[in-house]
Design a protein around this motif. Structure first.
Motif, short mmCIF file in Angstrom:
data_model
loop_
_atom_site.label_atom_id
_atom_site.label_comp_id
_atom_site.label_asym_id
_atom_site.label_seq_id
_atom_site.Cartn_x
_atom_site.Cartn_y
_atom_site.Cartn_z
N VAL A 203 0.84 -1.20 0.00
CA VAL A 203 0.00 0.00 0.00
C VAL A 203 0.87 1.25 0.00
CG1 VAL A 203 -1.74 1.29 1.25
CG2 VAL A 203 -1.90 -1.15 1.14
N GLY A 204 1.95 1.23 0.78
CA GLY A 204 2.86 2.37 0.80
C GLY A 204 3.38 2.68 -0.59
N VAL A 205 3.74 1.63 -1.34
CA VAL A 205 4.28 1.85 -2.69
C VAL A 205 3.17 2.37 -3.62
CG1 VAL A 205 5.27 0.71 -4.68
CG2 VAL A 205 6.13 0.19 -2.41
N ILE A 207 0.69 4.23 -2.75
CA ILE A 207 0.52 5.65 -2.43
C ILE A 207 1.64 6.46 -3.06
CG2 ILE A 207 0.61 7.32 -0.55
CD1 ILE A 207 -0.77 5.25 1.18
N TRP A 208 2.84 5.92 -3.01
CA TRP A 208 4.00 6.60 -3.57
C TRP A 208 3.79 6.87 -5.06
CZ3 TRP A 208 9.63 4.23 -3.12
CH2 TRP A 208 10.56 5.18 -3.53
N ARG A 211 0.94 9.36 -5.69
CA ARG A 211 1.24 10.76 -5.39
C ARG A 211 2.30 11.32 -6.31
NH1 ARG A 211 0.31 11.70 1.07
NH2 ARG A 211 -1.83 10.97 0.95
N SER A 212 3.17 10.48 -6.85
CA SER A 212 4.15 11.07 -7.76
C SER A 212 3.50 11.38 -9.11
CB SER A 212 5.39 10.20 -7.91
OG SER A 212 5.04 8.86 -7.95
N PRO B 179 6.81 12.52 -2.67
CA PRO B 179 5.52 11.83 -2.76
C PRO B 179 5.31 10.81 -1.64
CG PRO B 179 6.74 11.67 -4.81
CD PRO B 179 7.68 12.18 -3.79
N LEU B 180 6.37 10.45 -0.97
CA LEU B 180 6.27 9.42 0.06
C LEU B 180 6.01 10.02 1.43
CD1 LEU B 180 6.51 6.41 -0.19
CD2 LEU B 180 8.91 6.55 0.33
N LEU B 183 1.73 9.98 4.66
CA LEU B 183 1.07 8.68 4.70
C LEU B 183 1.95 7.53 4.20
CD1 LEU B 183 -1.56 7.48 5.46
CD2 LEU B 183 -2.38 7.89 3.16
N GLY B 184 2.60 7.76 3.03
CA GLY B 184 3.35 6.67 2.40
C GLY B 184 4.42 6.11 3.30
N ILE B 185 5.22 7.00 3.86
CA ILE B 185 6.33 6.52 4.67
C ILE B 185 5.82 5.87 5.95
CG2 ILE B 185 6.75 8.68 5.92
CD1 ILE B 185 9.46 6.43 4.50
N PHE B 187 3.16 4.04 6.21
CA PHE B 187 2.81 2.67 5.86
C PHE B 187 4.05 1.79 5.84
CE2 PHE B 187 -1.38 3.91 4.31
CZ PHE B 187 -2.09 2.81 4.70
N ILE B 188 5.09 2.29 5.18
CA ILE B 188 6.29 1.47 5.02
C ILE B 188 6.94 1.23 6.38
CG2 ILE B 188 8.59 1.46 3.98
CD1 ILE B 188 7.30 2.68 1.52
#
Lengths: 221, 205
Positions: A203-205, A207-208, A211-212, B179-180, B183-185, B187-188
């Motif tokens: 999920v993190g990826v 989102i990454w 968003r990019s 972009p990370l 939220l993104g970071i 999650f990771i």
């Protein structure tokens, strides 16, 4: 329902620009998972296989569309002080229906989903959309908003399920996808993808990547 | 006694609510910006889980389950109300949260002002309902075991949310790809914490 749609058609077409937006926005710019951060629990827990993801996605679409519709029809009669209990009761009743249907027709999937069907009740997407939209909008737009948000939820669910099943077990919907030749050359399934932490990282990826592509969503804080 | 400690330790580390079952992720992500608020939410979750899990255990065993109503008389022995589980559990939780809020408000205004805003949120926290549903699935032998499970699950959530809040406070000074960010970071990071918690998996108690 029929009465409201009739009165709607007189004022504006059923799929006006505004209503189309309600459906399409949650798919991308206003996605419930990657942008609004609602309803994460089930995305992570039941995406080991495509099959469970699909069943879950359909259940959520059904519950959410009807919950939004019902609450929106009732919105003038609900006293604000007890609205949370009323919402929870409506959702819980719908989830019981879904649970019984799943148990009757796809029993093995229902066993795999275990407590997560029940947890649709506390899935914050549903509560969130009821609070934010259905309580002060007409039934038809609320219904569309529910379906749109549930669809936005569904595609993330299916995307995570796709990568986890393909890389984790080399199958999709239980059918083998990676040709045997690969295995003969020493390719191995990444068993790590099946374990819980990789769901979070997937999920993190997502989102990454999302968003990019959509620069204005980037969190500046 | 040893059995109770086993259940407690197991639900804190091995079956951790956040890392093993992803329950309560919404509030976990939303309220973990600073350590202070996350301590408040974590404490409230321990509290509410410690109350609702045993209550729902009683409900399950004396009202809802197959034959649970037999204490009313032999003619009720065959009644099975288990299809009402979800609605009864969520009603208990919502009512208890309301009640707990009122009691805390009267008894200790300072605790209320620090927990206050989190209590209503907790009614829709999936960790709470999840705790009750897992309790039902695991068939605990008595009330003490169910209570121990409730408190343990709450403690597991507390550890997780305080941990991630501490990391998020630090990571504000790091150079994360744009972009990370946010939220993104998170999650990771949670994924990495989950991998660390997986090392408890092999422990047999």
């Amino acid at each position: 329902m029929s009465e409201t749609t009739n009165s709607k058609t007189q004022k504006e077409p059923l799929f006006s620009k505004k209503n189309q937006k309600l459906l399409s926005n949650p798919l991308n710019k206003d996605n419930p998972i990657t942008v609004q951060v609602l309803g994460i629990c089930s995305v992570l827990a039941i995406t080991v296989q495509m099959k469970t993801s699909l069943v879950m996605a359909i259940s959520v679409v059904a519950v959410m569309g009807s919950a939004n519709l019902i609450i929106s029809l009732l919105r003038k009669g609900i006293p604000p002080r007890i609205r949370i209990i009323v919402q929870l009761t409506v959702i819980a009743a719908l989830v019981i229906l879904v649970d019984q249907i799943l148990k009757a027709f796809v029993y093995d999937v229902s066993r795999q989903l275990s407590v997560f069907v029940g947890l649709i009740i506390t899935n914050c997407i549903i509560m969130g959309r009821l609070e934010a939209f259905a309580l002060n909008n007409k039934p038809w737009p609320s219904f569309l908003d529910g379906i749109g948000n549930a669809a936005g939820y569904a595609w993330v669910l299916l995307a995570v399920g796709f990568f986890r099943e393909l890389l984790g077990s080399g199958t999709l919907f239980g059918y083998q996808m990676i040709p045997n030749v690969f295995y003969e050359f020493g390719y191995e399934n990444n068993g790590f993808m099946i374990l819980p932490p990789m769901a979070l990282i997937t999920v993190g990826v997502i989102i990454w990547v999302h968003r990019s592509r959509e620069r204005d969503l980037v969190d500046i804080s | 006694m040893q059995e109770l400690i086993n259940i407690f330790v197991k639900s804190v580390f091995i079956d951790n609510m956040v890392f093993a079952y992803f329950l309560g992720m919404c509030s976990y992500l939303a309220v973990s910006r600073t350590v202070n608020t996350s301590v408040g939410l974590g404490a409230a979750v321990i509290f509410v889980l410690g109350i609702t899990v045993p209550l729902n255990y009683l409900l399950e065993n004396f009202v809802l389950g197959r034959g649970a109503l037999s204490w009313l008389g032999p003619q009720f022995a065959g009644v099975d109300l288990s299809f009402l589980t979800f609605i009864m559990f969520i009603a208990t939780i919502a009512a208890m949260v309301q009640l707990v809020e009122m009691i805390i408000e009267k008894a200790s205004p300072t605790l209320h002002s620090s927990l206050g805003i989190f209590l209503p949120l907790i009614a829709v926290n999936c960790a709470i309902l999840g705790g009750s549903l897992f309790m039902q699935e695991r068939n605990f032998a008595n009330l003490a075991e169910a209570t121990s499970f409730g408190l343990g699950s709450g403690t597991g959530f507390f550890l997780a949310i305080v941990g991630i809040a501490a990391i998020r406070e630090k990571i504000r000074y790091s150079n994360v790809p744009a972009p990370l960010r946010g939220l993104g970071i998170t999650f990771i990071l949670t994924g990495l914490m989950g991998i660390a918690f997986m090392s408890f998996m092999g422990i047999e108690l």
